[in-house]
Scaffold this motif. Structure first.
Motif, mmCIF file in Angstrom:
data_model
loop_
_atom_site.group_PDB
_atom_site.id
_atom_site.type_symbol
_atom_site.label_atom_id
_atom_site.label_comp_id
_atom_site.label_asym_id
_atom_site.label_seq_id
_atom_site.Cartn_x
_atom_site.Cartn_y
_atom_site.Cartn_z
ATOM 1 N N THR A 466 -46.007 0.230 -16.762
ATOM 2 C CA THR A 466 -45.308 -0.607 -17.736
ATOM 3 C C THR A 466 -44.986 0.181 -18.996
ATOM 4 O OG1 THR A 466 -46.435 -2.582 -16.903
ATOM 5 C CG2 THR A 466 -45.460 -2.724 -19.098
ATOM 6 N N THR A 467 -45.943 0.976 -19.467
ATOM 7 C CA THR A 467 -45.724 1.770 -20.673
ATOM 8 C C THR A 467 -44.605 2.779 -20.472
ATOM 9 O OG1 THR A 467 -48.047 1.521 -21.325
ATOM 10 C CG2 THR A 467 -46.821 3.317 -22.335
ATOM 11 N N PHE A 469 -41.980 2.575 -18.420
ATOM 12 C CA PHE A 469 -40.713 1.853 -18.471
ATOM 13 C C PHE A 469 -40.400 1.412 -19.902
ATOM 14 C CE2 PHE A 469 -40.964 1.627 -13.885
ATOM 15 C CZ PHE A 469 -39.651 1.428 -13.459
ATOM 16 N N HIS A 470 -41.422 0.920 -20.611
ATOM 17 C CA HIS A 470 -41.231 0.435 -21.982
ATOM 18 C C HIS A 470 -40.714 1.541 -22.897
ATOM 19 C CE1 HIS A 470 -42.353 -1.978 -25.624
ATOM 20 N NE2 HIS A 470 -42.492 -0.769 -26.135
ATOM 21 N N SER A 502 -36.808 -1.989 -25.551
ATOM 22 C CA SER A 502 -37.883 -1.403 -24.741
ATOM 23 C C SER A 502 -38.538 -2.460 -23.866
ATOM 24 C CB SER A 502 -38.922 -0.747 -25.648
ATOM 25 O OG SER A 502 -39.410 -1.666 -26.601
ATOM 26 N N GLN A 503 -38.701 -3.674 -24.402
ATOM 27 C CA GLN A 503 -39.315 -4.739 -23.617
ATOM 28 C C GLN A 503 -38.381 -5.221 -22.508
ATOM 29 O OE1 GLN A 503 -42.239 -6.348 -27.212
ATOM 30 N NE2 GLN A 503 -40.426 -7.510 -26.721
ATOM 31 N N GLU A 506 -38.675 -3.252 -19.265
ATOM 32 C CA GLU A 506 -39.823 -3.506 -18.394
ATOM 33 C C GLU A 506 -39.459 -4.404 -17.212
ATOM 34 O OE1 GLU A 506 -43.161 -4.993 -20.589
ATOM 35 O OE2 GLU A 506 -42.845 -3.607 -22.268
ATOM 36 N N ILE A 509 -39.459 -3.141 -13.462
ATOM 37 C CA ILE A 509 -40.672 -2.702 -12.764
ATOM 38 C C ILE A 509 -40.829 -3.427 -11.432
ATOM 39 C CG2 ILE A 509 -43.199 -2.683 -12.882
ATOM 40 C CD1 ILE A 509 -42.898 -2.399 -15.944
#
Length: 683
Positions: A466-467, A469-470, A502-503, A506, A509
């Motif tokens: 997740t980080t 991708f963020h 950035s969010q 996510e 994913i």
């Protein structure tokens, strides 16, 4: 320009990437001093113009000024955050007040302010393009906000406050890095780390070896309170040691204690806010964000806190029931939460997230997940440039091209943790795009993934996926912003909007055509089983009471510190008591759910750029959740959707009011309902 200092000559590397192989620590301060002098001379030439202010004789040269300083600063601060040796830290301490004084000398320049105000006062009479008009508005607003309208005596005090703040925030970060390294937990036997995978044990053994502790295992600490290993370690004493170490950072009464440092920061910020005409630092900060006021922030946080806390209590009861059924039951504590959460997840969803790591091999996630999603959505392509050296051997360089084959920019990924890197994950720019200057972007993503021993694969947790991708969502924002004036480049947007892109990133994913590409078993190449994917989807809202509560607790703590008036901040404050009182006030004082960051290691707000602004993540998530719904309604991962998002949101950088840009993309203001549903906060 000096030929002896590589920072004072244009780089010959692609895209203007600094030649880090030629740069030595002793080059930085002389380069900064030369850049300060050049920038001051450039601004002086603007203010000495005898004709009346115009956009062309004031704003354009102002945007062209400071290029050398920007180049040197971005080069240095990239290193000081990602590879802060003792020598680099000493330079940063000496530099902090110098940089603050220089910035004030420009922002508080009375003649420059008069010229910009004169243009601003006649905006409606000028024939300016939208980006030009917004540039005038922002420069005027930012200089006013910085104190340019104050009298000379107030400006002198303001400059002193800013310089002292710069040294204190630098000290906070230095203390935190040192204490985080000192508190890394040393284990004598592998049995104490029962439950970790072979890769995790390998990383712990390598961390020990790097410290000269061969034959032992070292668990380094993450920036946030918890730790990924807490979900799998079977021994309570080991879990407790890690969490206790994490929560004690900056508050042990040693040379790295941050309590007095943060109290002084709070006092200085409160005094500065009063000097600038605001009751509190929070009022000062939010006045120039999309939120507009602390009241708007507090309303949102309170609206979410009560249902989040209630959900966390329900989750806690479920965990306690599981413990009560064990042969030797005990009362659930904070260091037990993640471990028993995984047991409940396994029981309710037949899902063991720790066992998924073999499907999340880092290179596969990067190439076939993060990059593949961006290629499908935006048509961009990636090529690694092993011939280009970045600032550290672990930092990899990729060249990115647009769909038509034209050059877009460079992306640098620095994946692994090390003792010289600050905690957390972040994006920064080394070069920013600008039509005026003819520059293309270079952006960096930093993470803190434990590095396994040579020859072992890097297997990521789902949180680390997740980080990745963020942070790449931030990188895309920095790469795609296409503006004329450097003031608007990249992620130079309001703080409570910057987390939005950035969010949104996510969302890919779990998108089927992306997940199927990157979630492949490291040994067999088999895709993540379809039933596991279904369980991941089914469990997305699971444990959201805890996750939302720990985040909101940190956001409220940030607001509490920065909602103190100057008089209140000057009182004798016990940091632990203040923190406990603030969390009681909003009903987030559950001992089993500690705040995501306690005050003494809350780097976002006491050494980063999020003071009175940590609420930005949930504020941006309102837009993010609404955007995810739009993508789903409009066909998902398509080039048309990507082009629209790139053109109307990412591409405008800071050259447009962000909420206006959002309305242009979405066709309306954001609806909070998707966020409430995502977080399980709807009755």
């Amino acid at each position: 320009m000096s030929n002896d200092n590589p920072l004072l000559s244009p780089s010959a590397l692609p895209y203007g990437l600094p030649d880090y192989s030629a740069i030595r620590p002793e080059h930085y301060l002389p380069a900064f001093r030369a850049a300060f002098e050049e920038h001051s001379a450039e601004v002086s030439r603007i203010t000495r113009v005898r004709s009346m202010p115009t956009f062309e004789n004031t704003l354009v040269p102002l945007e062209e000024s400071g290029r050398l300083l920007g180049d040197v600063a971005r080069t240095f601060y990239t290193v000081s955050s990602a590879d802060a040796t003792e020598e680099i830290q000493a330079i940063e301490e000496e530099l902090a007040p110098l940089m603050s004084a220089h910035q004030d000398s420009i922002q508080l320049d009375a003649q420059l302010y008069w010229r910009i105000k004169t243009i601003h006062d006649q905006l409606d009479e000028l024939e300016l393009e939208p980006e030009q008009r917004y540039l005038v508005e922002r420069h005027y607003r930012e200089m006013t906000h910085a104190g340019a309208a104050l009298d000379d005596a107030a400006k002198e005090r303001l400059t002193a406050l800013n310089q002292r703040l710069s040294t204190r925030t630098t000290a906070f970060e230095k203390n935190l890095l040192a204490d985080t390294n000192d508190l890394a937990v040393v284990f004598e036997t592998a049995d104490e780390l029962d439950g970790l995978t072979d890769g995790e044990l390998s990383a712990a053994a390598q961390a020990a070896a790097d410290r000269g502790l061969e034959g032992r295992w070292v668990v380094t600490l993450t920036l946030f309170t918890g730790h990924p290993y807490l979900s799998s370690l079977t021994r309570r004493d080991s879990r407790k040691r890690i969490l206790d170490a994490s929560r004690s950072r900056g508050s042990r009464g040693n040379a790295h204690d941050n309590r007095e440092v943060l109290l002084e920061i709070v006092r200085l910020r409160a005094e500065r806010a009063e000097l600038l005409g605001y009751d509190t630092h929070a009022a000062y900060i939010t006045s120039d964000e999309t939120a507009g006021s602390p009241a708007a922030v507090h309303d949102l946080l309170r609206r979410l806190a009560a249902p989040a806390a209630a959900n966390a209590v329900r989750e806690q009861r479920a965990l306690q029931s599981l413990i009560d059924a064990e042969p030797e039951p005990f009362a659930l504590e904070a260091h037990d939460w993640a471990f028993y959460t995984e047991k409940v997840r396994a029981a309710e969803y037949d899902l063991d997230r720790a066992a998924l790591r073999p499907w999340f091999e880092a290179e596969g996630v990067l190439q076939d997940g993060v990059f593949h999603a961006a290629s499908e959505l935006y048509g961009i392509t990636f090529r690694e440039r092993a011939d280009i050296r970045a600032y550290h051997p672990d930092a990899r360089v990729f060249e990115i091209h647009n769909p038509d084959g034209s050059e877009l920019g460079l992306f640098i990924l620095d994946l692994y943790t090390r003792d010289t890197k600050r905690g957390g994950a972040w994006m920064n720019a080394i070069v920013s795009q600008s039509r005026l200057r003819g520059t293309r972007p270079i952006v960096v993503n930093n993470l803190n993934v434990p590095k396994p021993a040579a020859g072992s694969p890097t297997l990521l947790t789902l949180d680390e996926v997740t980080t990745l991708f963020h942070e790449f969502g931030h990188a895309l924002h920095g790469l795609f912003a296409t503006v004329t004036y450097p003031h608007f480049a990249g992620t130079n947007v309001f703080r409570d909007f910057v987390e939005f892109p950035s969010q949104v990133n996510e969302m890919w994913i779990y998108w089927p055509q992306i997940l199927d590409q990157y979630a492949r078993h490291v040994d067999t190449g088999e895709p993540l089983p379809a039933d596991v994917v279904e369980k991941l989807h089914a469990s997305e809202a699971f444990n959201q009471g805890f996750a939302t509560s720990e985040y909101l607790a940190a956001s409220w703590l940030d607001q509490a510190w920065h909602s103190l008036t100057r008089e209140q901040a000057g009182l004798d404050i016990d940091v632990a008591e203040f923190e406990a009182s603030a969390l009681r006030e909003i009903g987030l004082d559950n001992p089993a759910v500690p705040t995501r960051y306690s005050s003494t290691y809350f780097a976002h707000v006491f050494s980063g750029g999020y003071s009175a602004g940590y609420y930005s993540y949930i504020w941006s998530e309102v837009l993010d959740a609404d955007t995810v719904e739009w993508f789903r309604e409009n066909g998902g991962l398509t080039r048309d959707n990507g082009d629209r998002f790139r053109e109307r949101l990412l591409g405008v950088g800071g050259s447009k009011d962000p909420l206006e840009a959002y309305r242009d993309f979405r066709g309306r203001d954001a609806d909070i309902r998707p966020l409430l549903e995502r977080r399980g906060l709807v009755a």
